[in-house]
Design an enzyme around this catalytic site. Sequence first.
Site, PDB file in Angstrom:
ATOM      1  N   ASP A  39       0.769  -1.256   0.000  1.00  0.00           N
ATOM      2  CA  ASP A  39       0.000   0.000   0.000  1.00  0.00           C
ATOM      3  C   ASP A  39       0.803   1.312   0.000  1.00  0.00           C
ATOM      4  OD1 ASP A  39      -1.567  -2.099   0.858  1.00  0.00           O
ATOM      5  OD2 ASP A  39      -2.209  -1.147   2.703  1.00  0.00           O
ATOM      6  N   GLN A  55       4.164   0.577   2.248  1.00  0.00           N
ATOM      7  CA  GLN A  55       4.369  -0.657   2.986  1.00  0.00           C
ATOM      8  C   GLN A  55       5.556  -1.380   2.343  1.00  0.00           C
ATOM      9  OE1 GLN A  55       2.004  -2.183   5.799  1.00  0.00           O
ATOM     10  NE2 GLN A  55       2.720  -0.079   5.896  1.00  0.00           N
ATOM     11  N   SER A  99      -0.260   0.273   7.436  1.00  0.00           N
ATOM     12  CA  SER A  99      -0.585   1.482   6.668  1.00  0.00           C
ATOM     13  C   SER A  99      -1.063   2.643   7.521  1.00  0.00           C
ATOM     14  CB  SER A  99      -1.638   1.148   5.626  1.00  0.00           C
ATOM     15  OG  SER A  99      -1.028   0.420   4.595  1.00  0.00           O
ATOM     16  N   TRP A 306      -3.858  -8.747  -4.089  1.00  0.00           N
ATOM     17  CA  TRP A 306      -3.377  -9.715  -3.089  1.00  0.00           C
ATOM     18  C   TRP A 306      -3.527 -11.164  -3.563  1.00  0.00           C
ATOM     19  CZ3 TRP A 306      -0.036  -8.749   0.354  1.00  0.00           C
ATOM     20  CH2 TRP A 306      -0.024  -7.547   1.046  1.00  0.00           C
TER      21      TRP A 306
HETATM   22  C1  FRU Z   1      -3.903  -3.593   2.772  1.00  0.00           C
HETATM   23  C2  FRU Z   1      -3.244  -4.015   4.056  1.00  0.00           C
HETATM   24  C3  FRU Z   1      -3.570  -3.015   5.141  1.00  0.00           C
HETATM   25  C4  FRU Z   1      -2.436  -3.187   6.099  1.00  0.00           C
HETATM   26  C5  FRU Z   1      -1.286  -3.469   5.171  1.00  0.00           C
HETATM   27  C6  FRU Z   1      -0.263  -4.428   5.722  1.00  0.00           C
HETATM   28  O1  FRU Z   1      -3.279  -4.028   1.619  1.00  0.00           O
HETATM   29  O2  FRU Z   1      -3.655  -5.320   4.409  1.00  0.00           O
HETATM   30  O3  FRU Z   1      -4.837  -3.176   5.719  1.00  0.00           O
HETATM   31  O4  FRU Z   1      -2.223  -2.046   6.870  1.00  0.00           O
HETATM   32  O5  FRU Z   1      -1.826  -4.009   3.985  1.00  0.00           O
HETATM   33  O6  FRU Z   1       0.876  -4.471   4.925  1.00  0.00           O
END
Ligand code: FRU
Length: 498
Positions: A39, A55, A99, A306
């Site tokens: 993210d 991320q 995030s 994902w």
């Molecule tokens: C979304 C997510 C968020 C989380 C992050 C973890 O893609 O699952 O909810 O904060 O990725 O990497």
Amino acid sequence: MSSQTLREARKYEEATEKMIQADERPDFHLSTRVGWMNDPNGFSFYNGKYHLFYQYYPYATYWGPMHWGHAVSEDLLHWEYLPAALAPDTPYDRDGCFSGSAIELPDGRQLLMYTGVLTTTLPEGGKRDIQTQCIAVGDGVDYEKYEKNPVLDAKDLPEGSSIYDFRDPKLWRKQDGTYCCVVGNRPADGSGQILLFTSQDGFDWKFKKVLAENRNRFGKMWECPDFFQLDGKQVLLTSPQDMFPQGFEYHNGNGTLCLIGTYDEETDTFTEEHDQSVDYGIDFYAPQTILTPDGRRVMIGWMQNWDTCNMHRQLDEELWFGQMSIPRELSIRDGRLYQQPIRELEQLRRGEVRYEDVCFDGTINLDGIKGRRIDMELEVSSEDEEKVYQRFAVRFAQNADYQTSISYRPYEEVLKIDRKFSGSRRAIIHQRRSKVLSEKGKIKLRIILDRFSAEVFVNDGRQVMTATIYTEQAADGISFFADGRVRMNVVKYELAAG
Ligand code: FRU
């Protein structure tokens, strides 16, 4: 004072990034400095530059304990990496800095709000991640975690809310100088909800209200909310997990939902009027928006999905995995969300090639129309309006072995993206269909390619279809196909950031 964990990450990324050549990455889309990216985080304008965090797990091309990567840009297209901003290095975020978002404080410092993750062993056995909201403050390069972290935890949650799915704060400052944030969460019904919190100073937070409830309509947990005004309406973006498809909407399992409605600030009441998918392709998730200094609402998403990201490439052979979408200007027209590539992209255009009124059926190539970093606009219609064509297709990233295609069937009013022959060895999702209405087969497509992706803006941005493609770069051909006579205008530019 940075921790050992952060110092190691910074050392590692600096040394490893040198092993990736510029042409092995996208050119004007931000990709991870090294390792893994998901993210976008902390999308903000600070000290004269756009900041985008993400991320980040630097040490492998798989998801791992989350850090925050960091890059800055003046135009959202040329990016400069800065050292990793956050690492999982405290007792409350030891298992990940998830995030979050960023804002400038009145004293000129930048405040980051993120989700701290701590894996705990349950009394009945098994492990769960406890999620809390945390703060770090810094100068645009180095950030200090707040001594009173976490600032929001179990005790701040309304009755029945999950402490395990409580993440992704998006904050903003109100006109009166106070702060709000929205956070994704799960209520007792197991689906999703968006919680609203408020603060006088950005540090001390209080629960205000359940702002929106999923009630099991759109998937389960609602991740990565964003909440903003746009063209006189209020928009809630969120990325639900585990969605069912509904007609031609929400085909992605995990995808991004746009709710458009109105907001009464006095009572913090959001009233929904319309729902739609944000992207109708395969790879788009967890977007964040920013209000640019000149007043545009611009959105960037993680250009992945994902469900397929761990299979899409031979990850062990790569040094990077994960890219962001092109920044997109948002607007509302006819009650729907429209998206257009940011106008700065036009400054990257080189070498215009233009064709007008090309009438054909069968397969054709056009001199000068090829490339893997391009901005191409097509206007397609029937040569004879009384005899609407059956099918139109444009194939790109093409050579004798590979191709990706966009095709349109006017009688069904369905537009399809298909990357089955893009060089993937995996039987993952490679096609997506979207309902695109047209009159006598008239459609407009703007296709942006940047080495490893295709983003297709349909009918001035009424819909967008995005897909990553990892086809070898030598496959740079483009051809057009028509079943029935088509009339077409084409304008194509090379795009070069470097
Ligand atoms: C979304 C997510 C968020 C989380 C992050 C973890 O893609 O699952 O909810 O904060 O990725 O990497």
